[in-house]
Design a protein around this motif. Structure first.
Motif, short mmCIF file in Angstrom:
data_model
loop_
_atom_site.label_atom_id
_atom_site.label_comp_id
_atom_site.label_asym_id
_atom_site.label_seq_id
_atom_site.Cartn_x
_atom_site.Cartn_y
_atom_site.Cartn_z
N LEU A 212 0.82 -1.20 0.00
CA LEU A 212 0.00 0.00 0.00
C LEU A 212 0.86 1.26 0.00
O LEU A 212 0.61 2.20 -0.76
CB LEU A 212 -0.94 -0.02 1.21
CG LEU A 212 -2.07 1.00 1.21
CD1 LEU A 212 -3.00 0.76 0.02
CD2 LEU A 212 -2.85 0.88 2.51
N VAL A 213 1.90 1.30 0.81
CA VAL A 213 2.81 2.45 0.86
C VAL A 213 3.53 2.60 -0.48
O VAL A 213 3.65 3.71 -1.02
CB VAL A 213 3.82 2.31 2.03
CG1 VAL A 213 4.94 3.31 1.92
CG2 VAL A 213 3.09 2.47 3.37
N ALA A 214 4.01 1.49 -1.04
CA ALA A 214 4.70 1.55 -2.34
C ALA A 214 3.76 2.06 -3.43
O ALA A 214 4.16 2.88 -4.27
CB ALA A 214 5.25 0.18 -2.70
N TRP A 215 2.52 1.59 -3.41
CA TRP A 215 1.55 2.06 -4.40
C TRP A 215 1.32 3.55 -4.24
O TRP A 215 1.28 4.29 -5.23
CB TRP A 215 0.23 1.31 -4.25
CG TRP A 215 -0.84 1.90 -5.14
CD1 TRP A 215 -1.06 1.65 -6.45
CD2 TRP A 215 -1.81 2.88 -4.75
NE1 TRP A 215 -2.11 2.41 -6.92
CE2 TRP A 215 -2.58 3.18 -5.89
CE3 TRP A 215 -2.10 3.54 -3.55
CZ2 TRP A 215 -3.62 4.11 -5.87
CZ3 TRP A 215 -3.13 4.46 -3.54
CH2 TRP A 215 -3.88 4.74 -4.69
N TYR A 216 1.15 4.03 -3.02
CA TYR A 216 0.89 5.45 -2.77
C TYR A 216 2.07 6.32 -3.22
O TYR A 216 1.88 7.37 -3.82
CB TYR A 216 0.56 5.70 -1.29
CG TYR A 216 0.19 7.14 -1.04
CD1 TYR A 216 -1.02 7.65 -1.49
CD2 TYR A 216 1.05 8.00 -0.36
CE1 TYR A 216 -1.37 8.96 -1.27
CE2 TYR A 216 0.71 9.31 -0.15
CZ TYR A 216 -0.49 9.81 -0.60
OH TYR A 216 -0.83 11.11 -0.41
N LEU A 217 3.29 5.87 -2.91
CA LEU A 217 4.48 6.61 -3.35
C LEU A 217 4.57 6.65 -4.87
O LEU A 217 4.88 7.69 -5.46
CB LEU A 217 5.74 6.00 -2.75
CG LEU A 217 5.94 6.19 -1.25
CD1 LEU A 217 7.17 5.42 -0.79
CD2 LEU A 217 6.04 7.66 -0.90
N SER A 218 4.29 5.52 -5.50
CA SER A 218 4.31 5.46 -6.97
C SER A 218 3.24 6.37 -7.56
O SER A 218 3.49 7.11 -8.52
CB SER A 218 4.11 4.02 -7.42
OG SER A 218 4.00 3.96 -8.81
N TYR A 219 2.05 6.34 -6.99
CA TYR A 219 0.95 7.19 -7.45
C TYR A 219 1.32 8.66 -7.29
O TYR A 219 1.11 9.46 -8.21
CB TYR A 219 -0.32 6.86 -6.66
CG TYR A 219 -1.42 7.86 -6.86
CD1 TYR A 219 -2.22 7.82 -7.99
CD2 TYR A 219 -1.66 8.86 -5.91
CE1 TYR A 219 -3.23 8.75 -8.18
CE2 TYR A 219 -2.66 9.79 -6.10
CZ TYR A 219 -3.44 9.74 -7.23
OH TYR A 219 -4.44 10.67 -7.41
N SER A 220 1.87 9.03 -6.14
CA SER A 220 2.25 10.42 -5.89
C SER A 220 3.34 10.88 -6.84
O SER A 220 3.29 12.01 -7.37
CB SER A 220 2.70 10.60 -4.44
OG SER A 220 1.65 10.33 -3.56
N ALA A 221 4.33 10.04 -7.09
CA ALA A 221 5.41 10.40 -8.01
C ALA A 221 4.89 10.56 -9.43
O ALA A 221 5.27 11.50 -10.14
CB ALA A 221 6.51 9.35 -7.96
N ALA A 222 4.00 9.67 -9.84
CA ALA A 222 3.43 9.76 -11.19
C ALA A 222 2.58 11.02 -11.34
O ALA A 222 2.62 11.70 -12.37
CB ALA A 222 2.61 8.53 -11.50
N ARG A 223 1.83 11.35 -10.31
CA ARG A 223 0.99 12.56 -10.35
C ARG A 223 1.86 13.79 -10.44
O ARG A 223 1.59 14.71 -11.23
CB ARG A 223 0.12 12.62 -9.09
CG ARG A 223 -0.76 13.83 -9.07
CD ARG A 223 -1.80 13.74 -7.97
NE ARG A 223 -2.66 14.90 -8.03
CZ ARG A 223 -2.84 15.74 -7.02
NH1 ARG A 223 -2.26 15.51 -5.86
NH2 ARG A 223 -3.63 16.78 -7.15
N LEU A 224 2.91 13.84 -9.66
CA LEU A 224 3.83 14.97 -9.70
C LEU A 224 4.48 15.08 -11.07
O LEU A 224 4.62 16.18 -11.62
CB LEU A 224 4.88 14.85 -8.60
CG LEU A 224 5.82 16.03 -8.42
CD1 LEU A 224 5.04 17.30 -8.09
CD2 LEU A 224 6.82 15.74 -7.31
#
Length: 180
Positions: A14-26
């Motif tokens: 879940l943390v890895a997904w959130y970090l990946s999502y945040s990086a992609a959004r940025l």
């Protein structure tokens, strides 16, 4: 014991997904920012070219044409990256347009026929597009900065070494006599 392992694994995923999502959004926001800056630059060039065309049309008196042509040439020669120098040059072009296109000049251009009206319409369109492009760019800057302030982005350095974007601020008001 197995259930604890699954719980830890689930949290890590879940943390890895959130970090990946945040990086992609940025990253998407930075790509959008690059696009809005390119659009703003294109509209600034379009406004300067429309100003040069009007100055070289022979429909303005010599002094007015010289003031407008000089300010437009400075705009075309300015570095295309955003910065204080570019903002000053673009504000100078806006001021030159305001000084050059008085009531009398605009009225004489309208009386000169379709060619004068075409120059005014092209310039009015270019000025409006500059305003819109600057607003879109500044909105994109605000969005990027808002996301970059989040603790996750700062804590995990998701923005990398990308510089923090700044808004573009210059006078982009259309002259009153363009009929915009």
């Amino acid at each position: 014991m197995v259930s604890w392992g699954f719980a830890v694994l689930f949290v890590l995923v879940l943390v890895a997904w959130y970090l990946s999502y945040s990086a992609a959004r940025l990253d998407r926001l930075h790509v959008r920012l690059s696009g809005t800056l390119a659009a703003l630059d294109a509209q600034l060039v379009r406004r300067a070219e429309a100003s040069v065309e009007l100055a070289n049309s022979g429909l303005l008196d010599g002094a007015t044409a010289l003031i407008l042509a000089d300010a437009a040439a400075q705009s075309l020669e300015a570095p295309h990256e955003a910065g204080e120098q570019r903002e000053l040059v673009e504000s100078d072009l806006t001021e030159a347009l305001d000084v050059s296109l008085t009531d009398e000049v605009a009225a004489s251009l309208h009386r000169s026929g379709p060619l004068g009206e075409e120059y005014l319409a092209r310039l009015a369109s270019a000025c409006t597009r500059v305003q819109l492009a600057r607003r879109f760019h500044n909105d994109a800057v605000t969005d990027v900065r808002r996301v970059r302030r989040k603790w996750v982005v700062r804590a995990f350095h998701l923005a990398g070494h990308t510089p923090v974007p700044v808004t573009v601020e210059f006078n982009d008001e259309c002259p009153d006599h363009l009929g915009v």
